[in-house]
Scaffold this active site. Structure first.
Site, short mmCIF file in Angstrom:
data_model
loop_
_atom_site.label_atom_id
_atom_site.label_comp_id
_atom_site.label_asym_id
_atom_site.label_seq_id
_atom_site.Cartn_x
_atom_site.Cartn_y
_atom_site.Cartn_z
CE LYS A 15 66.33 62.68 44.73
NZ LYS A 15 65.09 62.08 44.25
CD GLU B 51 62.27 60.46 46.12
OE1 GLU B 51 62.71 59.30 46.12
OE2 GLU B 51 62.93 61.44 45.72
#
Ligand code: AMP
Length: 647
Positions: free
Chosen positions: A71, A170
């Site tokens: 990521k 998030e």
């Protein structure tokens, strides 16, 4: 249409979640595990990649061909990535403006392609659990991800065969999982997210149910893994002291020989397990039997030792918290809530430190008792909310967002209030509100109605929803008829009651008060209305407020005029012989003025000259005073005669 799932595509672990009958949950894999390590092992050219726990197991022994933490490279150019971030055990190439590439068995993989393998696994797990194809997803990304990083995430989804319906921040997803979209407007929330490999603190503000990220700050190379590395180094030292093998050099983190890799992998596993257990236990026994053929190792390790060993790593998150607060131009005490996200925040020391930094002053006293699922409210300062599983919060929030996009869960967002007014159509086509908009539910409310015409045998209950004055401009939810004995107008009495239960279902009841006969109709769509439709209805009611008010006034004046006209005509014909011609003429002309005023109604707008009609009705009322007196006298005489009191 496939169900939309929510995916937390994490640096260390990834999760897929969904909502079933209004309840969000994380989907487990075939072995019942809910976290999938974001690790991909490529065993050889043309060999199917291995993903998740299996890949994680071979990571230590096959470091060159096992990709983790990919990521960090998503959507980034080689030239943008600092050298130390390139220090991973697998070969990463990334020079200049080109994208990062990972060399696996001579084949160049992009970070998106590696992430797609993780997504494919989650997709397959979801399909197995849901029993059908899953082709749509909401995927979360850190708030600090730029456009290129977000686009790379969308591409990874597409490569995995998913249509990415939305990319969600998030911290926003976490706040949604905590149900913080129900807080009052302008609420400020800090999301402290400490996962396996990354840390960030985001400050969010809630505006009309929508979160805005005010600031975010963190470190993409700070997380639970650093604690594990510290414990491994500590254990390696103890193993050396106990006469075991030399595992690390004095710099403590560099591996000395490849043959020590499997041993280090065991030690790392034991270290992480001990760290996790120490979140609930005060001390643990670490046992590593037969580390080499002639050496076994065991050690008692306490929570206090773990805290002393790792405190400085956790302290490094503080500067980021302060920076994020200062970027948001806020003091900690201005926050309403601080929520904890990421598996590492289960560690009691993390909770205690965060509580202290954000001014939860009494936190320390209760720290030993603080368990998951509890919220702690300090005397001043924000609430430290730990009610949701910290490593599942982001995935759960993504699933909630997915459900909202699929058109479900509206009731969950709107359950607490009625989005629009509920009422019924009354005589003349007007909306009569029974439960006003924004009423907290569950709720029960009612009113008694009567008939407007003589000899009516039934009443039509036409249930409406909306903010407009005229029935025709609102939405029709349904209609039903209640029958009763025929009677003069105004005599039947019908009680109408609306009840919205906790599930948002409207039960409309109509009861003939005289006989107790009743009918009930259940309507499901009372609160299940899309935000866009609610918005449209409210905007229309504001736009048309003036016309709507005129319409209501006209209709009410028209109904009243109609009643007076009818009563006057009836009286005039019944008492024709008793009235003076001059008086009759006066009444006749007043009647004509009212009739003329009624004719001002426009055929298109159905609105007429209300002031003129009201003035004409008033004139007629005055003109008929004498007639009304006469009618009253005659009615009295009739009554007395019936009772035999007069001849
Ligand atoms: P995440 O990236 O959110 O999945 O977090 C993973 C990190 O949380 C890893 O470093 C785990 O070791 C750590 N972790 C998971 N559960 C616990 C626990 N109960 N106590 C302390 N750390 C934990």
């Amino acid at each position: 249409m496939s169900k939309i799932v929510g995916i937390d595509l994490g640096t260390t672990n990834s999760l897929v979640a969904t909502v079933d009958s209004g309840i969000p949950y994380v989907i487990a894999d075939a072995e019942g595990r809910r976290l999938t390590p974001s690790v991909v092992h490529v065993g050889g050219l043309g060999v199917e990649p291995v993903v998740g726990h299996k890949a994680n197991r071979v990571r230590a022994v096959r470091p060159l061909e096992t990709v983790y933490s990919v990521k960090r490279f998503m959507g980034r150019r080689g030239s943008d990535i600092p050298r130390e971030e390139m220090l991973v055990t697998y070969p990463v190439r990334g020079d200049g403006a080109g994208p990062v590439e990972i060399d696996l068995h001579g084949c160049a993989w992009t970070p998106e392609e590696v992430s797609a393998e993780v997504l494919k696994k989650l997709k397959a797990d979801a399909e197995r659990a849901l029993g059908g194809p899953v082709t749509r997803a909401v995927i979360t990304v850190p708030a600090y991800f730029n456009d290129a990083q977000r686009q790379a995430t969308v591409r990874a989804g597409e490569l995995a065969g998913l249509t990415v319906e939305r990319i969600v921040n998030e911290p926003t997803a976490a706040a949604l999982a905590y149900g913080l979209d129900k807080l009052k407007d302008q609420s400020k929330i800090a999301v402290y997210d400490l996962g396996g490999g990354t840390f960030d603190l985001s400050v969010l503000e809630l505006n009309k149910g929508v979160f805005q990220v005010l600031s975010t700050h963190g470190n993409t190379r700070l997380g639970g893994d650093d604690l594990d590395t510290r414990i491994v180094a500590f254990l390696a030292g103890k193993i050396r002291e106990a006469g075991g093998p030399e595992l690390l050099d004095t710099a403590e983190t560099r591996v000395l020989q490849p043959e020590t890799l499997p041993m280090l992998s065991r030690i790392r596993e034991a270290a992480e397990e001990a760290k996790i257990r120490l979140s609930t236990d005060e001390s643990v026994d670490i046992a590593l039997p037969f580390l080499t053929s002639g050496f076994s190792f065991s050690l008692k390790f306490s929570r206090a030792e773990l805290e002393a060993l790792t405190r400085d790593i956790l302290m490094r998150t503080r500067a980021h918290c302060l920076r994020a607060l200062s970027d948001a131009k806020l003091e900690a005490k201005a926050l309403d809530q601080v929520i904890l996200v990421g598996g590492q925040t289960r560690m009691p020391l993390v909770r205690m430190l965060v509580g202290e930094w954000f001014a939860c002053s009494e936190f320390e006293e209760t720290r030993g008792d603080l368990r998951l699922g509890e919220s702690y409210h300090a005397a001043s300062g924000p609430v430290l909310n730990t009610g949701v599983n910290p490593d599942e919060a982001v995935a759960i929030g993504a699933a909630i967002q997915a459900e909202i996009l699929s058109g479900g869960m509206k009731h969950l967002l709107l359950l607490d209030v009625t989005p629009l007014s509920l009422g019924l159509e009354t005589f003349g086509g007007l909306m009569n509100v029974i439960i006003p908009r924004n009423t907290t539910i569950p709720v029960k409310a009612g009113e008694v109605f009567t008939t407007a015409l003589d000899h009516q045998r039934s009443m039509m209950i036409h249930v409406l929803q909306g903010e407009r004055e005229r029935a025709q401009d609102n939405w029709s939810l349904g209609r039903f008829e209640l029958e009763f004995e025929r009677a003069p107008k105004g005599v039947p009495r019908v009680g109408v009651q609306f009840e919205i239960d906790a599930n948002g279902i409207l039960h409309a009841l109509a009861r003939d008060i005289r006989t107790g006969q009743q009918k009930i109709m259940d309507m499901k769509s009372a609160v299940d209305v899309s935000d866009a439709d609610v918005q449209k209805m409210i905007e229309e009611s504001v736009e048309n407020a003036f016309d709507d008010l005129n319409a209501r006034q006209w209709i009410e004046a028209k109904l009243k005029a109609g009643e007076t006209l009818m009563a006057t005509r009836k009286g005039m014909s019944e008492h024709a012989g008793e009235l003076e011609p001059a008086y009759r003429q006066r009444v006749e002309s007043a009647l004509r003025v009212v009739e003329a005023a009624l004719e001002t109604e426009d055929s298109r707008s159905k609105i007429g000259d209300t002031p003129r009609l009201k003035a004409a009705s008033q004139e007629l009322d005055e003109a008929t005073l004498q007639l009304a007196d006469l009618m009253m006298d005659r009615a009295m005489e009739e009554m007395l005669r019936k009772q035999g009191l007069i001849q």
